[in-house]
Scaffold this motif. Structure first.
Motif: not given
Length: 115
Positions: A47-69
């Protein structure tokens, strides 16, 4: 029938950027949990990045600050903006949609980061 079609992959130099798209049909994505995954040769899909039904996001540590979902509900499309790309980001990237605990996957798009 739910279909997911990824696009936007390609060859990019280290430090470059790409934006991946995942166009969905057969289901509205605005209220669904969705994610971007990647699989490099010889490695498990992660998993690289996820977005919930409410719009909250989560990222793998390796991509935090570089990727945006993000997602555009009007276009029924999920995006992954990837900046400051590194060779270790090279992989096939897949989007995933979960409906009633059932996963749906796209066909994947290749991202290669190399000079």
């Amino acid at each position: 029938q739910v279909q997911l079609v990824e696009s936007g992959g390609g060859l990019v130099q280290p430090g470059g950027s790409l934006r991946l798209s995942c166009a969905a049909s057969g289901s509205i994505i605005s209220n669904k949990y969705m994610g971007w995954y990647r699989q490099a040769p010889g490695k498990q899909r992660e998993l690289v990045a996820a977005i919930s039904s409410g719009g909250s996001t989560d990222y793998a540590d390796s991509v935090k600050g570089r990727f945006t979902i993000s997602r555009d509900n009007a276009k029924n499309t999920l995006y992954l903006q990837m900046n400051s790309l590194k060779p270790e980001d090279t992989a096939v990237y897949y989007c995933r949609l979960t409906i009633m605990q059932l996963p749906y996957w796209g066909q994947g798009t290749q991202v290669t980061v190399s000079s």
